[in-house]
Design an enzyme around this catalytic site. Structure first.
Site, mmCIF file in Angstrom:
data_model
loop_
_atom_site.group_PDB
_atom_site.id
_atom_site.type_symbol
_atom_site.label_atom_id
_atom_site.label_comp_id
_atom_site.label_asym_id
_atom_site.label_seq_id
_atom_site.Cartn_x
_atom_site.Cartn_y
_atom_site.Cartn_z
ATOM 1 C CB SER A 217 -104.358 19.347 -3.073
ATOM 2 O OG SER A 217 -103.666 18.228 -3.540
ATOM 3 N N GLY A 219 -103.702 23.034 -0.532
ATOM 4 C CA GLY A 219 -102.667 24.043 -0.707
ATOM 5 C C GLY A 219 -101.664 24.004 0.432
ATOM 6 N N GLY A 222 -101.948 21.485 3.479
ATOM 7 C CA GLY A 222 -101.669 20.057 3.417
ATOM 8 C C GLY A 222 -102.716 19.250 2.685
ATOM 9 N N GLY A 248 -99.111 19.800 -6.883
ATOM 10 C CA GLY A 248 -100.134 18.762 -6.846
ATOM 11 C C GLY A 248 -99.715 17.507 -7.593
ATOM 12 C CG ASP A 249 -98.648 17.850 -11.542
ATOM 13 O OD1 ASP A 249 -99.873 17.657 -11.480
ATOM 14 O OD2 ASP A 249 -98.133 18.734 -12.250
#
Length: 307
Positions: A217, A219, A222, A248-249
């Site tokens: 990830s 942020g 992408g 992120g989940d």
């Protein structure tokens, strides 16, 4: 069904204020209370996407009871949490709606006893029997040894169940050596693992350490994925402002759904980026804005990169 593991569950509180000012008193414009912890958020998103999910891990005390009460009415989600004597932690997210920023406060997890860990291991092994995939998510609570995720990865692999690992620090270092099918670090977790802050080099290095696939990830920039089919970068059309808690989940949820459905990597990554942005646009973790998802999905750019 898809199984998610949250060893350090939480009762998530979200406050919205027009402006967050240090040392000042604030009037909360809006508040929300949700069941939380990374794997719980993943399961709630998967359930909203139409997948049957089972949540396991630990919950205890009044906060744990409240968490389970909030989980109970969620369609397509089954609670298989193990009860603990100690109370489940709380987290607090303060959303500054004027600036579009979020400040997070996370309590430490409650200690897990030897007996509680043994009860969880037994339940985990039983649940793997009917799982299409499993996600191991988040930090380890006190009382759980640092190699726990590595052990759980090996148990899943022995059962023939694909496993995704989403954690950081030493649990990630040990867990990746157990050869999970997929690892999803963020940029800081990846740098801690590899010692490099150059995303492409670090992502490929992480894959060489044992993971079948690594999706990093980045942020608002992408995702970067090192897969057996090559290196891919997925980029959103523009940053989305809001509450990034749980973004992120949602990436993990999209990756799990793609794994179970055997979706091609470009489509899988595009959906993960769009779903993550749609979660930022939602006020609380574990939920997403369907309209933002529909609008952004065709606009996400996915490109193959040379190794």
């Amino acid at each position: 069904m898809i199984l998610t593991v949250t060893l350090n569950t939480a009762l998530d509180l979200t406050y919205e204020v027009p402006q967050l000012v240090p040392h000042a008193s604030h009037r909360v414009a809006r508040s929300a209370e949700r069941p939380g912890g990374k794997g719980v958020n993943v399961a709630r998103v998967l359930a909203a996407l139409g997948h049957e999910t089972v949540v396991t891990g630990f919950a205890g005390g009044p906060t744990g009871d409240r968490l389970r009460t909030l989980l109970a009415p969620v369609p397509r989600l089954t609670d298989a949490l193990v009860a603990t004597e100690a109370a489940t932690r709380r987290t607090l997210a303060v959303v500054d709606t004027g600036a579009g920023d979020t400040t997070q406060f996370n309590e430490a997890g409650a200690a897990v006893t030897t007996g509680e860990w043994a009860a969880f291991r037994e339940r985990y092994a039983d649940l793997l029997d009917g799982a299409a995939a499993v996600a191991l998510c988040g930090s380890l609570p006190p009382g759980v040894h640092v190699g726990a995720y590595a052990d759980l990865v090996r148990t899943a692999r022995a059962a023939g169940v694909p496993v995704l690992l989403d954690t950081g620090g030493e649990p990630l270092r040990r867990g990746i050596a157990a050869r999970p099918d997929l690892v999803k670090p963020n940029a800081d977790e990846l740098a801690g693992l590899t010692g490099s802050r150059e995303p492409r080099r670090a992502t490929q290095d992480a894959r060489r350490r044992g993971a079948h696939t690594v999706v990093t990830s980045l942020g608002p920039e992408g995702l970067l994925a090192a897969t057996p089919d090559g290196l891919w970068r997925a980029t959103p059309p523009a940053p989305v402002h809001g509450n990034p808690t749980g973004a992120g989940d949602s990436v993990v949820a999209a990756l799990l759904a793609g794994l179970v459905d055997d979706t091609p990597w470009p489509d899988r990554l595009a959906r993960a980026v769009a779903l993550s942005a749609a979660t930022v646009a939602s006020p609380v973790a574990g939920e997403y804005d369907p309209q933002v998802l529909a609008d952004l999905l065709p606009k996400v750019t996915v490109t193959a990169e040379t190794a």
